[in-house]
Design a protein around this motif. Structure first.
Motif, PDB file in Angstrom:
ATOM      1  N   CYS A 151      -7.638  -6.818  15.240  1.00 29.54           N
ATOM      2  CA  CYS A 151      -6.976  -8.037  15.715  1.00 29.54           C
ATOM      3  C   CYS A 151      -6.629  -7.872  17.192  1.00 29.54           C
ATOM      4  O   CYS A 151      -5.862  -6.973  17.546  1.00 29.54           O
ATOM      5  N   CYS A 173      -2.428  -8.430  18.146  1.00 27.61           N
ATOM      6  CA  CYS A 173      -1.424  -7.370  17.952  1.00 27.61           C
ATOM      7  C   CYS A 173      -1.992  -5.994  18.268  1.00 27.61           C
ATOM      8  O   CYS A 173      -1.243  -5.021  18.335  1.00 27.61           O
ATOM      9  N   CYS A 210      -4.636 -11.612   9.757  1.00 25.83           N
ATOM     10  CA  CYS A 210      -4.226 -10.287  10.228  1.00 25.83           C
ATOM     11  C   CYS A 210      -2.938  -9.880   9.499  1.00 25.83           C
ATOM     12  O   CYS A 210      -1.955 -10.630   9.516  1.00 25.83           O
ATOM     13  N   ARG A 251      -0.700  -7.859  10.320  1.00 30.27           N
ATOM     14  CA  ARG A 251       0.438  -7.553  11.191  1.00 30.27           C
ATOM     15  C   ARG A 251       1.003  -8.794  11.887  1.00 30.27           C
ATOM     16  O   ARG A 251       2.204  -8.971  11.975  1.00 30.27           O
ATOM     17  N   CYS A 252       0.112  -9.668  12.417  1.00 28.33           N
ATOM     18  CA  CYS A 252       0.619 -10.801  13.199  1.00 28.33           C
ATOM     19  C   CYS A 252       0.210 -12.153  12.613  1.00 28.33           C
ATOM     20  O   CYS A 252       0.565 -13.188  13.156  1.00 28.33           O
ATOM     21  N   SER A 297      -2.611 -13.625  12.615  1.00 29.21           N
ATOM     22  CA  SER A 297      -3.675 -14.399  13.278  1.00 29.21           C
ATOM     23  C   SER A 297      -4.744 -14.716  12.233  1.00 29.21           C
ATOM     24  O   SER A 297      -4.946 -13.946  11.284  1.00 29.21           O
TER      25      SER A 297
HETATM   26 ZN    ZN Z   1      -2.812  -9.175  14.549  1.00 30.89          ZN
END
Ligand code: ZN
Length: 269
Positions: free
Chosen positions: A36, A39, A72, A74-75, A77
């Motif tokens: 990604c 992040c 994603c 983590r973020c 997206s």
């Molecule tokens: Zn991400």
């Protein structure tokens, strides 16, 4: 992104829960196959997401429907956000030039990136918060009545917004008005690979009917293959960016982009 029941959770608590959940997921999915760019993390896969409604398959909607490798961890997206990143990185000067940017209904990952760039004068706004995740610092704006001076922005990012707006003609006129000459706008929409003409019927007005006919409870149309012509009629020159033709295939694979999705970028002429 629509989060059912989100309105029942206080904003501060939602922030904390979301952060903890994302940290957990990013550890669980840690790997090397996918990346990604927002992040900066890599994963063995992205999370599945999207809805699996019959209309999305039947009308071959690009940018909608279930995808196994979408979010994603983590973020959060999604594929179209990563497609925008690739375009910005490879085809624009947004990372270095002094640009005034308006981001409408801002995705968190794109917003964080653009706000972090020292060269940009970044503005963002959205019409509705209800049922969606937006930072509470985002202002309220109406894309059909933008309270900005004419020819005052270099860039507008309006990603998956116009399909929510009844008067998309007025929205385009407003975006065109606030752009400087030679300014450009990312005007991505879900688009049918099957329909020649855009489907719009204002009598389809309940969330249930809209979901069944347009594929989402708050969409008011499905754009067809006439979408680029609609942009051109409103004074834009349209560039269709296809990463499978225009970018390194290794990056396209790592970002888990949709092979059928092209990015619609409209230049004010
Ligand atoms: Zn991400």
């Amino acid at each position: 992104m629509k989060i059912p029941g989100k309105e029942l959770i206080p904003y501060w608590l939602g922030e904390k829960l979301r952060g903890a959940w994302q940290r957990y997921l990013s550890l669980k999915y840690k790997g090397t196959d996918y990346h990604c760019p927002y992040c900066g993390n890599s994963f063995k896969k992205f999370l599945p997401g999207g809805t699996d409604l019959p209309v999305l398959t039947e009308k071959m909607i690009i940018g909608g429907g279930f995808r196994d490798n979408l979010l994603c961890p983590r973020c959060f997206s999604v594929d179209r956000d990563r497609l925008i990143y690739l375009y910005l990185k490879e085809k624009t000067n947004i990372f270095s030039a002094r640009l005034k940017i308006l981001h409408i209904a801002p995705e968190g990952c794109i917003r964080s990136l653009l706000m972090s760039l020292p060269n940009t004068d970044y503005h963002s706004g959205v019409k509705y918060f209800e049922g969606y995740y937006y930072d509470r610092k985002v202002k309220l704006i109406d894309v059909t009545s933008l309270q900005f001076e004419s020819e005052s922005f270099d860039v507008v990012i309006c990603n998956h917004v116009l399909e929510h707006v009844h008067d998309d003609q007025k929205a385009l006129e407003e975006i065109h008005r606030i752009l400087k000459p030679n300014g450009w706008a990312i005007l991505q929409v879900p688009i049918s690979d099957k329909l020649g003409e855009t489907e719009y019927d204002p009598s389809i007005s309940t969330p249930e009917d809209r979901e069944k006919i347009y594929g989402q409870h708050d969409h008011v149309r499905i754009y067809g293959q006439d979408y680029p012509k609609f942009l051109e009629r409103n004074g834009f020159k349209v560039v269709q960016y296809s990463p499978f033709h225009d970018s390194p295939q290794e990056t396209v694979k790592k970002f888990a982009l949709n092979p059928k999705e092209k990015l619609f970028v409209a230049y004010k002429v």
